[in-house]
Each structure stands twice: as structure tokens, then as C-alpha cells.
Design a protein around this motif. Structure first.
Motif, mmCIF file in Angstrom:
data_model
loop_
_atom_site.group_PDB
_atom_site.id
_atom_site.type_symbol
_atom_site.label_atom_id
_atom_site.label_comp_id
_atom_site.label_asym_id
_atom_site.label_seq_id
_atom_site.Cartn_x
_atom_site.Cartn_y
_atom_site.Cartn_z
ATOM 1 N N SER A 116 1.063 16.067 -3.470
ATOM 2 C CA SER A 116 1.122 14.650 -3.112
ATOM 3 C C SER A 116 -0.092 14.219 -2.294
ATOM 4 O O SER A 116 -0.593 13.109 -2.457
ATOM 5 N N LEU A 117 -0.569 15.084 -1.424
ATOM 6 C CA LEU A 117 -1.788 14.775 -0.664
ATOM 7 C C LEU A 117 -2.987 14.634 -1.583
ATOM 8 O O LEU A 117 -3.800 13.712 -1.432
ATOM 9 N N ASP A 118 -3.096 15.533 -2.548
ATOM 10 C CA ASP A 118 -4.207 15.476 -3.496
ATOM 11 C C ASP A 118 -4.170 14.173 -4.296
ATOM 12 O O ASP A 118 -5.173 13.474 -4.405
ATOM 13 N N SER A 119 -2.999 13.843 -4.834
ATOM 14 C CA SER A 119 -2.916 12.632 -5.646
ATOM 15 C C SER A 119 -3.085 11.371 -4.802
ATOM 16 O O SER A 119 -3.632 10.376 -5.279
ATOM 17 N N LEU A 120 -2.658 11.397 -3.534
ATOM 18 C CA LEU A 120 -2.844 10.249 -2.647
ATOM 19 C C LEU A 120 -4.313 9.840 -2.598
ATOM 20 O O LEU A 120 -4.641 8.655 -2.714
ATOM 21 N N HIS A 121 -5.178 10.801 -2.453
ATOM 22 C CA HIS A 121 -6.621 10.519 -2.409
ATOM 23 C C HIS A 121 -7.084 9.836 -3.695
ATOM 24 O O HIS A 121 -7.826 8.853 -3.653
ATOM 25 N N HIS A 122 -6.627 10.326 -4.831
ATOM 26 C CA HIS A 122 -7.052 9.778 -6.127
ATOM 27 C C HIS A 122 -6.377 8.458 -6.471
ATOM 28 O O HIS A 122 -6.852 7.741 -7.354
ATOM 29 N N GLN A 123 -5.276 8.156 -5.800
ATOM 30 C CA GLN A 123 -4.537 6.921 -6.079
ATOM 31 C C GLN A 123 -4.880 5.799 -5.112
ATOM 32 O O GLN A 123 -4.232 4.766 -5.116
ATOM 33 N N GLY A 124 -5.891 6.013 -4.273
ATOM 34 C CA GLY A 124 -6.360 4.931 -3.407
ATOM 35 C C GLY A 124 -6.224 5.183 -1.922
ATOM 36 O O GLY A 124 -6.632 4.344 -1.122
ATOM 37 N N GLY A 125 -5.611 6.287 -1.519
ATOM 38 C CA GLY A 125 -5.469 6.571 -0.094
ATOM 39 C C GLY A 125 -4.472 5.647 0.585
ATOM 40 O O GLY A 125 -3.683 4.968 -0.077
ATOM 41 N N LEU A 126 -4.513 5.632 1.891
ATOM 42 C CA LEU A 126 -3.583 4.794 2.653
ATOM 43 C C LEU A 126 -3.856 3.312 2.393
ATOM 44 O O LEU A 126 -5.011 2.900 2.266
ATOM 45 N N MET A 127 -2.787 2.532 2.332
ATOM 46 C CA MET A 127 -2.932 1.085 2.153
ATOM 47 C C MET A 127 -3.434 0.453 3.435
ATOM 48 O O MET A 127 -2.988 0.819 4.527
ATOM 49 N N ASN A 128 -4.335 -0.530 3.282
ATOM 50 C CA ASN A 128 -4.720 -1.318 4.445
ATOM 51 C C ASN A 128 -3.655 -2.401 4.661
ATOM 52 O O ASN A 128 -2.708 -2.528 3.869
ATOM 53 N N GLU A 129 -3.798 -3.174 5.719
ATOM 54 C CA GLU A 129 -2.761 -4.160 6.053
ATOM 55 C C GLU A 129 -2.577 -5.214 4.967
ATOM 56 O O GLU A 129 -1.450 -5.623 4.680
ATOM 57 N N GLU A 130 -3.651 -5.642 4.346
ATOM 58 C CA GLU A 130 -3.552 -6.632 3.276
ATOM 59 C C GLU A 130 -2.789 -6.060 2.078
ATOM 60 O O GLU A 130 -1.925 -6.727 1.498
ATOM 61 N N GLU A 131 -3.085 -4.805 1.709
ATOM 62 C CA GLU A 131 -2.376 -4.151 0.613
ATOM 63 C C GLU A 131 -0.901 -3.954 0.954
ATOM 64 O O GLU A 131 -0.031 -4.137 0.093
ATOM 65 N N GLN A 132 -0.620 -3.624 2.195
ATOM 66 C CA GLN A 132 0.771 -3.446 2.627
ATOM 67 C C GLN A 132 1.558 -4.743 2.474
ATOM 68 O O GLN A 132 2.685 -4.750 1.956
ATOM 69 N N GLN A 133 0.951 -5.821 2.918
ATOM 70 C CA GLN A 133 1.618 -7.117 2.831
ATOM 71 C C GLN A 133 1.875 -7.493 1.371
ATOM 72 O O GLN A 133 2.973 -7.947 1.024
ATOM 73 N N ALA A 134 0.899 -7.290 0.519
ATOM 74 C CA ALA A 134 1.062 -7.592 -0.905
ATOM 75 C C ALA A 134 2.140 -6.706 -1.531
ATOM 76 O O ALA A 134 2.954 -7.177 -2.335
ATOM 77 N N PHE A 135 2.154 -5.440 -1.153
ATOM 78 C CA PHE A 135 3.140 -4.514 -1.708
ATOM 79 C C PHE A 135 4.557 -4.920 -1.303
ATOM 80 O O PHE A 135 5.482 -4.870 -2.120
ATOM 81 N N ARG A 136 4.729 -5.345 -0.065
ATOM 82 C CA ARG A 136 6.056 -5.780 0.398
ATOM 83 C C ARG A 136 6.560 -6.994 -0.377
ATOM 84 O O ARG A 136 7.766 -7.249 -0.420
#
Length: 189
Positions: free
Chosen positions: A121-141
């Protein structure tokens, strides 16, 4: 619907798991074991037929687009959702499409979540964009299936225990049949 009268698409899914479900992706269990464990967790949590089916099929993209990468296909979420979309409603496909994004979200907002991820999961996290920033978090919610994607992600994290479920994919036939779109069901009559 008996196995003989099973919808051809569900038969195709079962055959795909029969042919490719033995593959692992760095978690110590194979794809079929992981799929049925996640479905079992969804049942235990009182999930709908659609959410149980989503949990069962959330990694089907790994089976369809195998790679030689030890941790699987990094785009398996969208590959799987697109494959299932002609036959299953958004209640099944959108949590699948969003479950990698749910991991990115939880890593960003939940203390300790990132540290508890497996190596795969750590490996794929890096390839899938890493941690969401605040703007991405808000959009995801704001995503319609945000809550279901979070539930699916948690089952995905927990569904890596060999003792959780010894079922086969066919054991969830009733849930898959119930989750098919009405148009798909009508085509099989």
C-alpha cells in the motif's frame, strides 16, 4: 438464478477469478482470498448488496491488467470500475474507482493511518499521487460515494487475514445478482 442460469457477465467474473485470482501482490494472500475477505467484512458491517459486491470486486483491475510489478497495477481502481460499469450501478463501481483516492485521503487526515500501511500500500500510494493536499481533500469529501469509498478502503486494509474467510467468489453470487443493473438483469431473462 442457478449457476447454470447465471448472468454471462457474472460467469465471466468468476472465470477471471478462477484463472487469475491465485496471484499475489505483496500482501501475503492471493487476490481471491483478499476479495472474499473484503466482501465478508462488508457483510459483517451490514453492507448493501451493492457495497458487498464493490468490496468483492474492488481489485478486479489487478486480474485484468496484470503486470510484473511486485505490488500490482497502480491503475487497477479505474480499470476495474470501467470494466464493471456496463453491468453494475455506480453504487458498485464508484467506491471501486475511489478506493485508492480514499487511501490518499486517509493518509493525509487520519493520524497513524500512513504508518499502518503495508509495504504494498505504501508503494502504490506513491504511484497514485501521494497524500492529498487540502484542496484535494475538500473535493474528495464532496464525492457522492465518499463514505462508501472510505468504508471500502477500511475493508481493503483489514482484508489481509488468512483466517477471515475461506469462501470462493461464487459464495457471493446472490449479492452480485442483486447488484446488477435492472437493464443487465432484464437482458438475461
Amino acid at each position: 438464478m442457478t449457476r447454470r442460469a447465471m448472468h454471462p457477465f457474472i460467469q465471466q467474473i468468476i472465470e477471471l477469478f478462477d484463472a487469475e485470482g491465485h496471484h499475489t501482490y505483496g500482501e501475503g494472500i492471493n487476490q481471491t482470498e483478499h476479495a472474499v475477505q473484503c466482501a465478508e467484512l462488508a457483510i459483517r458491517d451490514g453492507g448493501s448488496a451493492e457495497l458487498i459486491t464493490s468490496a468483492l470486486l474492488h481489485d478486479i483491475g489487478h486480474l485484468m491488467a496484470t503486470t510484473d510489478i511486485a505490488f500490482g497495477n497502480y491503475k487497477h481502481d479505474s480499470i476495474g470500475a470501467d470494466f464493471l460499469a456496463p453491468y453494475f450501478p455506480a453504487e458498485v463501481t464508484e467506491p471501486i474507482r475511489l478506493h485508492a483516492q480514499a487511501k490518499r485521503y486517509l493518509c493525509a487526515v487520519e493520524p497513524g493511518y500512513l504508518e499502518d500501511l503495508s509495504a504494498a500500500s505504501l508503494d502504490s500510494l506513491h504511484h497514485q499521487g501521494g497524500l492529498m493536499n487540502e484542496e484535494e481533500q475538500q473535493a474528495f469529501r464532496q464525492e457522492r460515494f465518499f463514505e462508501d469509498a472510505i468504508k471500502l478502503r477500511r475493508w481493503d486494509d483489514e482484508g489481509k487475514d488468512l483466517e477471515l474467510s475461506k469462501q470462493q467468489v461464487i459464495a457471493y453470487l446472490d449479492q452480485m445478482n442483486a447488484a446488477l443493473t435492472p437493464q443487465t438483469t432484464a437482458q438475461n431473462v
